[in-house]
Design a protein around this motif. Structure first.
Motif, short mmCIF file in Angstrom:
data_model
loop_
_atom_site.label_atom_id
_atom_site.label_comp_id
_atom_site.label_asym_id
_atom_site.label_seq_id
_atom_site.Cartn_x
_atom_site.Cartn_y
_atom_site.Cartn_z
N GLU A 86 0.87 -1.30 0.02
CA GLU A 86 0.07 -0.12 0.02
C GLU A 86 0.98 1.34 -0.12
N TYR A 119 -11.66 -0.27 5.75
CA TYR A 119 -10.31 -0.20 5.70
C TYR A 119 -9.78 1.31 5.45
N PHE A 120 -10.32 2.08 4.72
CA PHE A 120 -9.90 3.06 4.25
C PHE A 120 -10.46 4.09 5.07
N LYS A 122 -11.21 3.73 8.16
CA LYS A 122 -10.63 3.55 9.48
C LYS A 122 -9.36 4.47 9.69
N LYS A 123 -8.72 4.36 8.55
CA LYS A 123 -7.37 4.91 8.42
C LYS A 123 -7.60 6.64 8.08
N GLU A 125 -8.82 7.83 5.55
CA GLU A 125 -8.98 8.40 4.07
C GLU A 125 -10.05 8.16 3.30
#
Length: 299
Positions: A86, A119-120, A122-123, A125
């Protein structure tokens, strides 16, 4: 280079082109990306907003801002996402078997895209899921997702180049005539047959390269690379030759459920130019346990 910008330096041989032509012909950007970036004010030359009819000059810095507001109608769902690589532009994940890649009418949730959106978020983004490659539900392995429009455009464009390579491993019934070779057979979709594809001269050109990696009693482990990317390409080609994949309920000839619960196909390798053009990426992931178990059973 700023992470949220792509910067191009105008060369002397490109001087005199209009900005639109420069971005399209020299930098090979899509018309859609160019138009959208211009309308939203994300194109600058030497830090000043410009129009697409601007005549570029030697030494000018043309910058494209990658940040844009966008949304996607995919519900975030917590999921165990196996990230292989990533960065700011791309994410490569190892998809597990039994997971659909993108929501459909039959599978509105529980897909890989639902998990990646979670996932995005949570980060922190604000990316949407831009799939560069896809895999069948019961095929495991590497999938690339572009994290911005520029990255997705570059990867989709470069998929047709020789620098972009997708490699698979498969366990087949029987043994190929040669240790390595190329299968060049057209694949056709008869709408009356549903999702199933067939070899037919009316079909699209489809090319699969293979090499035998290991031999078993009446089976082989193959490494395959795709020159074209048709739906079910590997499965259709090998089944037509009389060597269907173990566990392939659609193209197989017998019930292999005592050996494996899905087709023995795994996308283990990817080679592709990075969207920013500074390196050739080469990624691999391990053979999953159910295929290793299958190999032990038939060895």
């Amino acid at each position: 280079m700023e992470e949220n910008k792509i910067v191009f330096k105008v060369r002397q041989e490109d001087e005199g082109l209009k900005l639109r032509a420069y971005l399209k012909k020299v930098q090979r950007l899509s018309s859609r990306l160019i138009k959208g970036a211009a309308l939203s004010g994300r194109l600058e030359i030497d830090n000043k907003r410009v129009k697409l009819n601007h005549i570029v000059k030697t030494g000018e810095s043309v910058s494209l801002n990658l940040i844009k507001e966008e949304s996607q109608n995919i519900e975030p769902e917590k999921m165990d996402i196996q990230v292989v690589y990533e960065d700011k532009d791309i994410i490569v994940v190892n998809k597990q078997p039994g997971i659909v890649v993108h929501p459909t009418r039959s599978y509105p949730n529980g897909t890989l895209a639902n998990g990646i959106i979670y996932y995005f978020r949570k980060k922190g983004e604000n990316c949407i899921v831009r799939l560069v490659s896809r895999l069948d539900m019961d095929t495991s392995g590497l999938i690339i997702v572009g994290k911005n429009q520029f990255a997705h455009m570059c990867l989709a464009r470069d998929m047709k180049s020789k620098n972009f390579q997708k490699s698979y491993i498969a366990v087949i019934h029987g043994k190929m005539d040669d240790e390595e070779g190329t299968i060049d057979l057209p694949i056709y979709r008869n709408k009356e047959a549903g999702i199933k594809r067939v070899i037919d001269e009316r079909g699209q050109k489809s090319v699969t390269h293979y090499k035998v990696m290991d031999n078993f009693k009446n089976a082989q482990l193959l490494r395959l690379t795709l020159e074209t990317g048709r739906t079910h390409q590997i499965r259709v080609h090998l089944s037509y030759l009389g060597h269907p994949l173990y566990g392939d309920s659609l193209y197989g000839l017998e019930d292999d459920s005592q050996y494996i619960k899905r087709q023995a196909l795994h996308a283990y390798g990817l080679k592709f130019p990075h969207p920013r053009g500074d390196r050739l990426m080469e990624l691999k992931c391990d053979i999953p346990q159910d295929i290793l178990d299958l190999i032990n059973k038939i060895s």
